[in-house]
Design a protein around this motif. Sequence first.
Motif, mmCIF file in Angstrom:
data_model
loop_
_atom_site.group_PDB
_atom_site.id
_atom_site.type_symbol
_atom_site.label_atom_id
_atom_site.label_comp_id
_atom_site.label_asym_id
_atom_site.label_seq_id
_atom_site.Cartn_x
_atom_site.Cartn_y
_atom_site.Cartn_z
ATOM 1 N N VAL A 42 -1.462 0.851 -0.826
ATOM 2 C CA VAL A 42 -0.789 0.697 -2.126
ATOM 3 C C VAL A 42 0.360 1.688 -2.241
ATOM 4 C CG1 VAL A 42 -1.108 0.982 -4.611
ATOM 5 C CG2 VAL A 42 -2.788 -0.280 -3.290
ATOM 6 N N LYS A 43 0.145 2.913 -1.809
ATOM 7 C CA LYS A 43 1.208 3.916 -1.852
ATOM 8 C C LYS A 43 2.394 3.506 -0.997
ATOM 9 C CE LYS A 43 -1.727 7.925 -2.743
ATOM 10 N NZ LYS A 43 -2.262 9.191 -2.197
ATOM 11 N N SER A 44 2.130 2.959 0.183
ATOM 12 C CA SER A 44 3.234 2.552 1.054
ATOM 13 C C SER A 44 3.998 1.372 0.454
ATOM 14 C CB SER A 44 2.735 2.208 2.450
ATOM 15 O OG SER A 44 1.952 1.031 2.427
ATOM 16 N N TYR A 45 3.273 0.398 -0.140
ATOM 17 C CA TYR A 45 3.946 -0.720 -0.798
ATOM 18 C C TYR A 45 4.778 -0.234 -1.975
ATOM 19 C CZ TYR A 45 1.300 -4.239 1.819
ATOM 20 O OH TYR A 45 0.778 -5.029 2.809
ATOM 21 N N TYR A 46 4.236 0.715 -2.740
ATOM 22 C CA TYR A 46 4.960 1.248 -3.891
ATOM 23 C C TYR A 46 6.238 1.963 -3.440
ATOM 24 C CZ TYR A 46 6.064 4.091 -7.953
ATOM 25 O OH TYR A 46 6.716 4.704 -8.984
ATOM 26 N N SER A 47 6.134 2.793 -2.412
ATOM 27 C CA SER A 47 7.313 3.520 -1.940
ATOM 28 C C SER A 47 8.353 2.554 -1.368
ATOM 29 C CB SER A 47 6.929 4.574 -0.910
ATOM 30 O OG SER A 47 6.402 3.972 0.251
ATOM 31 N N ASP A 48 7.906 1.497 -0.676
ATOM 32 C CA ASP A 48 8.844 0.492 -0.186
ATOM 33 C C ASP A 48 9.549 -0.221 -1.337
ATOM 34 O OD1 ASP A 48 8.169 1.102 2.405
ATOM 35 O OD2 ASP A 48 6.810 -0.617 2.672
ATOM 36 N N ALA A 49 8.806 -0.543 -2.397
ATOM 37 C CA ALA A 49 9.401 -1.209 -3.555
ATOM 38 C C ALA A 49 10.413 -0.310 -4.246
ATOM 39 C CB ALA A 49 8.304 -1.630 -4.531
#
Length: 99
Positions: A42-49
Amino acid sequence: MNKLLVVAVLLALLAVSAESFRMPRQAEDKEEGPLTKLCNTVKSYYSDAVNTVSDYVETIKGLKLEEKAKNLYEETTTILSTYNSIVQDQIYHLLTSKP
């Protein structure tokens, strides 16, 4: 006696300084649990977004849309104020004209 005292002091300093140069223990590698994996995903998806949105914002700023919108607003208000004055003048003459 002096030599013995100097050697003892040097030996004490060496022991104190050697203690400060200890290597820290390496943490044991622990396997990640499912909750940790989920949080990391979730953290990686959030940072990518966030990075993607930041890139889009920079692209939009590069197009100078803000300046174009400001110019459009100024031109529109100038034109509308002119027509508003004309309509006000017509209404004034309509109301104040003698039959």
